[in-house]
Design a protein around this motif. Structure first.
Motif, short mmCIF file in Angstrom:
data_model
loop_
_atom_site.label_atom_id
_atom_site.label_comp_id
_atom_site.label_asym_id
_atom_site.label_seq_id
_atom_site.Cartn_x
_atom_site.Cartn_y
_atom_site.Cartn_z
N CYS A 86 19.70 -46.67 21.46
CA CYS A 86 19.37 -46.78 19.75
C CYS A 86 18.28 -47.66 19.90
O CYS A 86 18.22 -48.67 20.58
N VAL A 124 23.74 -44.75 22.84
CA VAL A 124 24.26 -43.50 21.87
C VAL A 124 25.26 -42.77 22.77
O VAL A 124 24.60 -42.05 23.55
N GLU A 141 28.08 -38.25 19.55
CA GLU A 141 28.09 -39.39 18.83
C GLU A 141 26.91 -39.08 17.76
O GLU A 141 25.90 -38.94 17.94
N CYS A 180 24.29 -39.78 14.96
CA CYS A 180 23.26 -40.71 14.82
C CYS A 180 22.18 -40.09 14.18
O CYS A 180 22.13 -38.88 13.62
N HIS A 219 21.73 -45.59 15.84
CA HIS A 219 23.15 -45.60 15.34
C HIS A 219 23.08 -45.39 13.92
O HIS A 219 22.39 -46.05 13.09
N ARG A 264 27.91 -53.23 14.36
CA ARG A 264 29.22 -52.76 14.29
C ARG A 264 30.13 -53.32 13.59
O ARG A 264 31.07 -52.76 12.98
#
Length: 648
Positions: A138, A145, A149, A151, A162, A221
């Motif tokens: 990222c 990443v 996933e 994104c 992210h 996060r």
């Protein structure tokens, strides 16, 4: 806790309160799953779901498709979401018009298809799910990443972000710090006094949400997926646990190791715990012990030592112990390592029946082994010199001077120790249990520990890890004649075999000595080699020799007297280990492989010449090719890779 039947997965799922950082199998969103469901079946143990994803209804009505109900689609084929355009394997589908929604869109939590404005990038960002291989980071936080996933991607700059990084707000509130708003800062813009690690999860900060009044800093996060302020887990504590979001040094009551930030705390009991230790499993199997082990809150007084890391276990903190072996204890962290624990929780699961013995005892001298249709009788070496040339069908090595079982009808032989090999066992090299396979088709395999090719019995795991029976039956501590101290299995990459220099898997705790599997399990004695009629004994090197030089009888080159070698105690013959043990040592003679080739014994007076390296084949087993009107011989797998192109 009871398992729950849910339509989203083929097995019942187990609720958990553990903090696990992994993608949800349903929505594929990566991050901490603080409360959800996991599969508790061997081979399926990495499957995790958010609580909301696991409890997805079999059928829903959704405002984006009001005309027809949508049915839950289970994993089986890849589909493309009609709303966000991202491929998925769990979601909802309309059976009438093929309208599809992934779980995120169905739950109203889907990210925007296009993020027109971002606080971190000047161009519009498109939702993207196309990362299939390789590593990419990222741009905002520099963390990886993960594959598949979701994104955001800027196609102009070829950058990815992210989801939570792209959605940074200049200021936002957070439940762990309700007093003040947190400002979004890059690491370069952060004040010097700010902590370099996230206060909540401890990862290094490359961008952060920061309160300059309280010096409170967390990662993106934890900002977008905050940990719960209150957690209940009867496994590790009987009361509710409350988050203490601050830097504080403490000793975790569950594992006995130190922590430096944001523990969960019970005010009634003065109990503190790492968030990773919440909801530890009660009853588990590990690959270092034959019995189940059970979590205990404290061991009590005693001189306890962990059987995995062999370090002291503090008696006042939690860990695992065996109810059948009174002195067997393991640290909580060691027992639940992913290379030690099979990730299956066994509380409430009945004990497995005792293992079926590998053979039935007929009388004092006779057994019926599961691998053979006839009865086998015990024999002791010494009555017939031809016995030393026989091979054990399990380990494919000479019978030598060891007791063995043999079949009077067909010549089938097993070392007594090989006949006792468990049909099911756990091994320190792998978290999954192994099953003994007799390899009735005589296929050729490569042991994944010593890298020796073989076609005898093998141990195989559920995910097809293969070990020969020599490596598969090894255990720790390993006592080796070359060293006075016990050796233990180690995954330390810095350890190197003291004999050959390769990766050292067995290491000494007291000194700098290690052995790889191949050297550790070399046979101590070899019978009737072609260069000597007497037994050859493995020598572990000498500090000096009479004339300062040793010479190998087979290849006629010099032998380093400080290295290991085989020697005859009767006539002084010396041989390199490689001149006694070759690539084909553990492959049965007369075994046939494709291309009209077979392994044959090299016992004639005149040794054939290898067609590739043009040297006399010195080992006891060689490979013979018969094709296109010619016969050629090969002495090693290195030469084998070349001869196929020349001959065929």
């Amino acid at each position: 806790m009871d398992k729950v039947e849910v339509p989203i997965h083929k097995h019942p799922l187990l609720p958990f309160a553990r903090f696990i950082e992994r993608p949800c199998e349903g929505c594929r969103i990566f991050g901490y799953i603080y409360k959800g469901y996991r599969c508790n079946e061997l081979g399926c143990h990495n499957i995790l779901f958010h609580k909301e994803c696991a409890e997805s209804l079999p059928e829903i009505n959704h405002p984006s498709h009001p005309d027809h109900p949508l049915k839950l689609l289970l994993k089986g084929r890849s589909c493309t979401c009609s709303q966000c355009g991202v491929s998925f394997q769990y979601g909802y589908i309309c059976s009438i018009c093929d309208f599809m929604l992934d779980l995120s869109c169905a739950g109203g939590q889907a990210p925007l298809l296009v993020l027109e404005k971002s606080n971190l990038h000047e161009h519009p960002l498109d939702l993207f799910n196309g990362l299939k291989s390789g590593e990419i980071s990222c741009k905002a936080c520099q963390y990886r990443v993960y594959d598949r996933e979701q994104c955001y991607r800027c196609y102009q700059c070829e950058l990815v972000f992210h989801l939570e990084c792209a959605n940074f707000f200049p200021e936002a509130s957070h439940p762990s710090h309700p007093q003040h708003q947190l400002k979004c800062l890059t690491a370069k813009a952060a004040p010097d006094y700010a902590d370099k690690k996230c206060l909540l999860c401890g990862i290094m900060l490359r961008n952060l949400h920061h309160c300059d009044v309280c010096n409170f800093s967390i990662c993106s996060r934890c900002m977008s997926n905050p940990p719960p302020l209150v957690v209940a887990s009867l496994t590790t504590h009987e009361h509710q646990l409350h988050l203490v979001p601050r830097c504080i040094n403490f000793t975790c009551n569950a594992c006995g190791t130190q922590g430096d930030r944001s523990p969960y705390f019970c005010l009634q009991c003065n109990f503190m715990i790492h968030r990773e230790c919440i909801d530890l499993p009660r009853v588990i199997n590990i690959n270092r012990h034959d019995h189940r082990i059970t979590y205990t809150h404290r061991f009590g007084h005693g001189n306890w030592k962990c059987r995995v890391c062999r370090k002291r276990v503090d008696e006042f903190y939690g860990g695992y112990s065996c109810s059948k072996c009174s002195d067997y204890v393991v640290h909580s962290r060691c027992a639940t390592r992913r290379d030690v624990w099979d990730m299956i929780e066994l509380e409430g699961t009945p004990e497995e029946p005792e293992e079926v013995a590998p053979f039935e005892v007929i009388d004092d001298n006779t057994i019926k082994h599961f691998s053979h249709e006839h009865n086998l009788q015990i024999s002791n070496y010494g009555s017939n010199h031809l016995e030393e040339l026989k091979l054990c069908q399990a380990c494919v090595f000479q019978i030598c001077t060891e007791p063995f079982y043999s079949c009077k009808q067909c010549g089938f032989c097993l070392h007594q120790k090989c006949a006792k090999n468990h049909r099911k066992k756990r091994h320190m090299c792998h978290y999954q249990p192994f099953t003994l396979d007799t390899n009735s088709e005589c296929k050729q395999f490569t042991c994944q520990l010593c890298f020796q090719r073989f076609n005898g019995f093998r141990y195989k795991s559920l995910n097809n890890m293969t070990l020969d029976v020599r490596c598969g039956s090894s255990s720790e501590p390993l006592w080796h004649e070359s060293h006075p101290h016990p050796l233990y299995y180690s995954k330390d990459n810095s350890k190197h075999c003291s004999e050959c220099g390769k990766r050292g898997w067995f290491s000494c705790d007291e000194c700098n000595f290690s052995l790889d599997f191949k050297c550790a399990l070399l046979p101590n004695k070899v019978m009737r080699h072609r260069y000597d009629d007497h037994p050859l004994v493995l020598s572990y090197g000498e500090s000096s020799s009479v004339d300062g030089k040793y010479w190998c009888e087979a290849c006629e080159t010099q032998v380093d007297p400080k290295k290991w070698f085989y020697t005859c105690n009767d006539c002084g013959v010396i041989l390199h280990i490689s001149c006694v043990e070759g690539d084909f040592t553990y492959i049965k003679p007369n075994s046939v492989i494709p291309y009209e080739a077979e392994y044959v014994s090299n016992t004639s007076t005149c040794r054939p010449v290898c067609t590739v390296c043009n040297t006399r084949c010195k080992l006891s087993t060689i490979l013979k090719y018969s094709g296109k009107g010619k016969i050629v011989y090969v002495c090693s797998f290195k030469c084998l890779g070349i001869v196929r192109f020349r001959v065929f």
